[in-house]
Design a protein around this motif. Structure first.
Motif, PDB file in Angstrom:
ATOM      1  N   GLY A  86      17.409 -25.386   5.811  1.00  0.00           N
ATOM      2  CA  GLY A  86      18.004 -24.605   4.723  1.00  0.00           C
ATOM      3  C   GLY A  86      17.430 -25.037   3.380  1.00  0.00           C
ATOM      4  O   GLY A  86      17.080 -24.211   2.536  1.00  0.00           O
ATOM      5  N   ASN A  87      17.326 -26.357   3.183  1.00  0.00           N
ATOM      6  CA  ASN A  87      16.777 -26.871   1.917  1.00  0.00           C
ATOM      7  C   ASN A  87      15.382 -26.298   1.660  1.00  0.00           C
ATOM      8  O   ASN A  87      15.086 -25.815   0.564  1.00  0.00           O
ATOM      9  CB  ASN A  87      16.663 -28.403   1.959  1.00  0.00           C
ATOM     10  N   SER A 136      10.423 -20.922   0.690  1.00  0.00           N
ATOM     11  CA  SER A 136      10.037 -19.784   1.523  1.00  0.00           C
ATOM     12  C   SER A 136       9.300 -18.710   0.729  1.00  0.00           C
ATOM     13  O   SER A 136       8.497 -17.971   1.284  1.00  0.00           O
ATOM     14  CB  SER A 136      11.238 -19.202   2.267  1.00  0.00           C
ATOM     15  N   ASN A 137       9.557 -18.631  -0.576  1.00  0.00           N
ATOM     16  CA  ASN A 137       8.830 -17.624  -1.359  1.00  0.00           C
ATOM     17  C   ASN A 137       7.483 -18.131  -1.884  1.00  0.00           C
ATOM     18  O   ASN A 137       6.798 -17.417  -2.607  1.00  0.00           O
ATOM     19  CB  ASN A 137       9.686 -17.142  -2.538  1.00  0.00           C
ATOM     20  N   GLN A 138       7.112 -19.359  -1.519  1.00  0.00           N
ATOM     21  CA  GLN A 138       5.881 -19.917  -2.078  1.00  0.00           C
ATOM     22  C   GLN A 138       4.750 -20.011  -1.077  1.00  0.00           C
ATOM     23  O   GLN A 138       3.600 -19.885  -1.443  1.00  0.00           O
ATOM     24  CB  GLN A 138       6.154 -21.309  -2.663  1.00  0.00           C
ATOM     25  N   THR A 186      13.979 -23.695   3.059  1.00  0.00           N
ATOM     26  CA  THR A 186      14.011 -22.234   2.935  1.00  0.00           C
ATOM     27  C   THR A 186      14.221 -21.840   1.484  1.00  0.00           C
ATOM     28  O   THR A 186      13.497 -21.015   0.923  1.00  0.00           O
ATOM     29  CB  THR A 186      15.153 -21.635   3.786  1.00  0.00           C
ATOM     30  N   LEU A 187      15.222 -22.457   0.837  1.00  0.00           N
ATOM     31  CA  LEU A 187      15.516 -22.044  -0.535  1.00  0.00           C
ATOM     32  C   LEU A 187      14.491 -22.593  -1.512  1.00  0.00           C
ATOM     33  O   LEU A 187      14.205 -21.979  -2.534  1.00  0.00           O
ATOM     34  CB  LEU A 187      16.941 -22.444  -0.925  1.00  0.00           C
ATOM     35  N   GLU A 188      13.884 -23.738  -1.189  1.00  0.00           N
ATOM     36  CA  GLU A 188      12.889 -24.273  -2.125  1.00  0.00           C
ATOM     37  C   GLU A 188      11.530 -23.599  -1.968  1.00  0.00           C
ATOM     38  O   GLU A 188      10.836 -23.339  -2.942  1.00  0.00           O
ATOM     39  CB  GLU A 188      12.737 -25.800  -1.943  1.00  0.00           C
TER      40      GLU A 188
END
Lengths: 206, 206
Positions: B110-111, B117-119, B113-115
């Motif tokens: 989860g950590n 996943s868009n990079q 993913t939020l840090e």
């Protein structure tokens, strides 16, 4: 440019966009100022540190989101209809974000919780206050629904916390899969978590 | 030291601890190697890039967690009892982490993913595979429970996804408030999300 009256807002707005794209730790002050179109000297005129900027970004974002949540949750509709509207507007806003920048950016508060809450106590406390306020707002609607006999939950606080946790968890998946349709489950799940009906009953009703 | 046979494992293990404490973006290769006690040259012998290391950390962590999930979810107990055990073990493991390092570190997947996943697409895809596998495992237990008539959900995939989303959301709160007791709601919420009973019925039963 320089220390014009809107430089502070420009810095906050640039920082928010950059944090949504790339997180907080990866950013430097120089890049934030370049994106904001203000000289680096302005930064330290307005903000003591990068952490102070992060707190300002959180406050600014929450001020806007609280206005939206207040409008929806203090509206005239039945309590449960207001919760449903909250989820629908969350989905619409994530979809609009995806259309404008190509990816679902998720929830700024959730993103910074997982990235930063174990690193700075000031940010942890601010994020706790924000999520406490969200849970307060949902709880008061759940309590209203219970007074009308629409829901049966014993512990309205615990129920509100579970509804907000489900929202954060599904927004995390929407971001990971870059797919906002994940958020359409929120309403049926909310009804289930509030003991209104089972997910199957809710699905049959749609 | 040097390119000993265990240098790769030392680097992965140091990176995992550092990522849990401070996230991924804030870390440099030099710091990872220093914590691992291996020369910096070793890093590029084993890993093409910091991203390659992040993927290895994800794989290593998932290999361990999949073993635990398999042990619990393929056990001999009734299907719903296995899900309950999964939540209890998750709570126990977050509590153990908190006791050893002072703060709840949350879910590494989860950590990241939020840090991240868009990079990076490679990390996004790996995290999607991991969460898909988690949802698969939960879904197969939910399907078993439905065959026995223990749950009534229409869509076992959607239900499993909601259970995992609730888990991620509550683990996010456990990390934010540094309080693992948030996780005790998981079992009652899972029953509600699976349409077994309302949260109130579940609470009355405990």
């Amino acid at each position: 440019m320089g220390r014009t009256s809107d430089a502070r807002e420009k810095i906050i707005s640039a920082a928010q966009s950059l944090i949504e794209l790339r997180g907080y730790s990866a950013l430097g002050v120089a890049e934030i100022c370049k994106t904001a179109g203000v000289p680096k000297g302005s930064f330290y005129y307005f903000f003591e540190s990068k952490e102070a900027l992060a707190l300002a970004v959180l406050d600014e974002h929450w001020a806007g989101q609280r206005r939206e949540w207040t409008r929806v949750l203090h509206g005239d509709a039945d309590p449960l209809a207001r919760l449903r509207q909250l989820f629908e507007e969350t989905e619409a806003s994530q979809r609009a974000g995806q259309q404008s920048c190509g990816t679902v950016s998720g929830c700024l508060f959730g993103n910074l919780t997982l990235e930063l809450s174990n690193q700075t106590e000031a940010i942890r406390l601010r994020l706790q206050e924000i999520f406490d306020a969200q849970v307060d707002m949902v709880e008061s609607v759940v309590a209203e629904a219970r007074e009308r006999g629409d829901v049966t939950v014993a512990d309205t606080r615990e129920a509100a916390r579970s509804v907000v946790a489900q929202l954060e968890g599904q927004v995390l998946f929407a971001k990971l899969y870059n797919n906002t349709s994940r958020l359409s489950a929120l309403w049926a799940n909310c009804l289930a978590l509030l003991g209104v009906r089972t997910p199957q009953e809710a699905a049959a009703e749609v």
